[in-house]
Design a protein around this motif. Structure first.
Motif, PDB file in Angstrom:
ATOM      1  N   CYS A 259       0.849  -1.201   0.000  1.00 36.43           N
ATOM      2  CA  CYS A 259       0.000   0.000   0.000  1.00 36.43           C
ATOM      3  C   CYS A 259       0.883   1.250   0.000  1.00 36.43           C
ATOM      4  O   CYS A 259       1.754   1.402   0.840  1.00 36.43           O
ATOM      5  CB  CYS A 259      -0.888   0.000   1.231  1.00 36.43           C
ATOM      6  N   ARG A 260       0.641   2.114  -0.972  1.00 36.00           N
ATOM      7  CA  ARG A 260       1.426   3.363  -1.093  1.00 36.00           C
ATOM      8  C   ARG A 260       0.878   4.469  -0.204  1.00 36.00           C
ATOM      9  O   ARG A 260       1.339   5.591  -0.237  1.00 36.00           O
ATOM     10  CB  ARG A 260       1.418   3.844  -2.543  1.00 36.00           C
ATOM     11  N   ARG A 261      -0.151   4.217   0.523  1.00 35.31           N
ATOM     12  CA  ARG A 261      -0.773   5.184   1.444  1.00 35.31           C
ATOM     13  C   ARG A 261      -1.229   6.465   0.740  1.00 35.31           C
ATOM     14  O   ARG A 261      -1.127   7.554   1.282  1.00 35.31           O
ATOM     15  CB  ARG A 261       0.191   5.510   2.595  1.00 35.31           C
ATOM     16  N   CYS A 262      -1.676   6.320  -0.474  1.00 34.34           N
ATOM     17  CA  CYS A 262      -2.096   7.497  -1.241  1.00 34.34           C
ATOM     18  C   CYS A 262      -3.525   7.918  -0.931  1.00 34.34           C
ATOM     19  O   CYS A 262      -3.941   9.023  -1.245  1.00 34.34           O
ATOM     20  CB  CYS A 262      -1.927   7.236  -2.730  1.00 34.34           C
ATOM     21  N   ASP A 263      -4.282   7.002  -0.329  1.00 35.76           N
ATOM     22  CA  ASP A 263      -5.676   7.280   0.077  1.00 35.76           C
ATOM     23  C   ASP A 263      -6.660   7.504  -1.061  1.00 35.76           C
ATOM     24  O   ASP A 263      -7.728   8.074  -0.838  1.00 35.76           O
ATOM     25  CB  ASP A 263      -5.755   8.454   1.074  1.00 35.76           C
ATOM     26  N   TYR A 264      -6.332   7.092  -2.253  1.00 39.58           N
ATOM     27  CA  TYR A 264      -7.293   7.234  -3.353  1.00 39.58           C
ATOM     28  C   TYR A 264      -8.466   6.289  -3.208  1.00 39.58           C
ATOM     29  O   TYR A 264      -9.475   6.435  -3.878  1.00 39.58           O
ATOM     30  CB  TYR A 264      -6.627   6.986  -4.710  1.00 39.58           C
ATOM     31  N   CYS A 265      -8.304   5.301  -2.351  1.00 38.76           N
ATOM     32  CA  CYS A 265      -9.388   4.345  -2.138  1.00 38.76           C
ATOM     33  C   CYS A 265     -10.532   4.946  -1.325  1.00 38.76           C
ATOM     34  O   CYS A 265     -11.614   4.384  -1.267  1.00 38.76           O
ATOM     35  CB  CYS A 265      -8.843   3.114  -1.430  1.00 38.76           C
ATOM     36  N   SER A 275      -5.724   2.973   4.539  1.00 41.44           N
ATOM     37  CA  SER A 275      -4.258   2.960   4.438  1.00 41.44           C
ATOM     38  C   SER A 275      -3.614   2.646   5.797  1.00 41.44           C
ATOM     39  O   SER A 275      -2.562   2.013   5.854  1.00 41.44           O
ATOM     40  CB  SER A 275      -3.741   4.278   3.869  1.00 41.44           C
ATOM     41  N   MET A 278      -3.898  -1.108   6.275  1.00 42.25           N
ATOM     42  CA  MET A 278      -3.004  -1.835   5.362  1.00 42.25           C
ATOM     43  C   MET A 278      -1.556  -1.872   5.857  1.00 42.25           C
ATOM     44  O   MET A 278      -0.822  -2.786   5.554  1.00 42.25           O
ATOM     45  CB  MET A 278      -3.037  -1.179   3.976  1.00 42.25           C
ATOM     46  N   CYS A 317      -8.495   2.117  -6.123  1.00 44.19           N
ATOM     47  CA  CYS A 317      -7.056   1.961  -5.845  1.00 44.19           C
ATOM     48  C   CYS A 317      -6.280   1.906  -7.163  1.00 44.19           C
ATOM     49  O   CYS A 317      -6.456   0.978  -7.956  1.00 44.19           O
ATOM     50  CB  CYS A 317      -6.792   0.689  -5.039  1.00 44.19           C
ATOM     51  N   PRO A 318      -5.372   2.878  -7.399  1.00 44.26           N
ATOM     52  CA  PRO A 318      -4.639   2.875  -8.671  1.00 44.26           C
ATOM     53  C   PRO A 318      -3.700   1.677  -8.801  1.00 44.26           C
ATOM     54  O   PRO A 318      -3.247   1.355  -9.891  1.00 44.26           O
ATOM     55  CB  PRO A 318      -3.867   4.195  -8.666  1.00 44.26           C
ATOM     56  N   TYR A 319      -3.382   1.016  -7.675  1.00 49.92           N
ATOM     57  CA  TYR A 319      -2.444  -0.115  -7.713  1.00 49.92           C
ATOM     58  C   TYR A 319      -3.164  -1.454  -7.706  1.00 49.92           C
ATOM     59  O   TYR A 319      -2.541  -2.500  -7.606  1.00 49.92           O
ATOM     60  CB  TYR A 319      -1.464   0.002  -6.535  1.00 49.92           C
ATOM     61  N   ILE A 323      -7.752  -5.092  -1.622  1.00 56.13           N
ATOM     62  CA  ILE A 323      -7.939  -4.438  -0.317  1.00 56.13           C
ATOM     63  C   ILE A 323      -8.795  -5.287   0.633  1.00 56.13           C
ATOM     64  O   ILE A 323      -8.452  -5.448   1.812  1.00 56.13           O
ATOM     65  CB  ILE A 323      -8.558  -3.032  -0.485  1.00 56.13           C
TER      66      ILE A 323
END
Ligand code: SF4
Ligand code: SF4
Length: 347
Positions: A259-265, A275, A278, A317-319, A323
């Protein structure tokens, strides 16, 4: 410390920069000590943001009398003309400066935001006017989303790009970094330690120092942390066989479940701080059990147990992380560990 050229800004900056997020967590005195330690070690690039609460003001106090030694970058997440105007004057005041070297649009990670930012009548015109007036020197952008970042670079409207880059989040190597080179856009690497997930500072920075035109900006909280990274920079950056094996092991272990912790989710209908959940395993590793199994961490994991498996977050999630599966694993793991801890305390 060696210098590098930061893309078409033409500015010379040290090969290592400083990220101003963590100095919000410590006292003001400690924050000033760590920033000044960075300056003493020869670091000449400091990044902060309007959104980082006390960070700008603390950096402003730390660089008093040493302005000439350092390039200051900050950013605004506002997407309106009025908003960015207000943030810019606030940043100038907090930092105690007449001019900011690099002013960035913060977290432009969807195409709609990029469109707003690029609109000639939008916030960009405010920054262009500020540039002409000498309030800022250069304009940059930050993003977590690779497709958006690619378009931003291609637009040729930004002099720098800040993007997550480390040996796990190594996607920029393929297209984004070469594109930045082609467009002469300075590349600033955020999250060099993958947001705290990578413990091995040596291999994390050896990897990044292989790219002579990438400027890593680790978030530093304590003087010894920056000393450790500077030691890597001053040593040999060659990655030996054992380190390569360790990198491969970590890539395989974290890989596409990282998880990149970007919070887009977000947002989650159950208000689960996804995040956090995760990365809970790595947070917990550094904490004493009496802290982990009570208070805020326990609350987060209680919320996580309410996941309805609706799947909305996975679509965002862009990745493309699984989840739902990962949250369920984390919850199971946490509950078992908590039970063991409680049994240990009871005996
Ligand atoms: S799957 Fe769970 S975490 Fe994701 S949005 Fe739905 S409830 Fe929230
Ligand atoms: S789950 Fe995906 S979208 Fe959410 S914070 Fe992690 S990487 Fe970002």
């Amino acid at each position: 410390m060696d210098d590098m050229r930061l893309g078409k800004t033409g500015m010379k900056v040290s090969r290592l920069g400083f990220g101003g997020i963590p100095i919000q967590r410590v006292s003001e005195e400690e924050a000033i000590v760590v920033v000044q330690k960075c300056l003493d070690l020869g670091i000449t690039f400091i990044d902060t943001a309007n959104a980082y609460t006390t960070s700008e003001a603390r950096i402003g106090k730390s660089i008093k009398g040493r302005r000439g030694e350092v390039v200051i970058a900050t950013k605004s997440d506002s997407r309106s003309r009025e908003g960015i105007e207000g943030h810019l004057s606030m940043s100038l005041e907090r930092l105690g400066l007449d001019c900011i070297d690099l002013y960035q649009f913060h977290q432009v990670s969807d195409f709609k935001s990029l469109e707003i930012v690029l609109d000639p009548k939008g916030p960009m015109s405010v920054l262009e006017k500020a540039k002409k007036a000498g309030l800022i020197k250069h304009i940059g952008i930050t993003s977590h989303q690779i497709d958006v970042a690619v378009e931003a670079v291609k637009s040729d409207r930004f002099e720098t790009l800040m993007f997550p880059f480390n040996f796990i989040t190594c996607e920029p190597e393929d297209e984004l970094l070469p594109l930045c080179r082609e467009h002469d856009v300075g590349f600033i690497a955020m999250k060099p330690l993958a947001g705290g997930v990578l413990d091995n500072v040596t291999i994390a920075f050896k990897y990044l120092f292989q790219f002579p035109d990438v400027l890593p900006i680790p978030g530093i909280e304590k003087p010894h942390e920056i000393e450790q990274i500077v030691q890597v920079l001053r040593g040999s950056w060659g990655i030996d066989d054992a380190e390569r094996t360790e990198m491969q092991r970590l890539r395989a272990e974290l890989g596409n479940r990282f998880c990149r912790r970007c919070d887009y989710c977000q947002p989650c209908a159950q208000e689960i701080p996804i995040s956090w959940v995760m990365v809970m395993t790595s947070i917990i590793r550094r904490m004493p059990p009496e802290v982990v199994f009570t208070g805020i961490y326990a609350d987060v994991m209680e919320k996580a147990a309410n996941c309805t498996e609706c799947g909305d977050c996975e679509e965002r999630c862009p990745y493309r992380l699984p989840i739902r599966e990962m949250i369920a694993e984390q919850v199971r793991w946490f509950q078992e560990a908590k039970k063991e801890y409680e049994q240990r305390v009871a005996t």
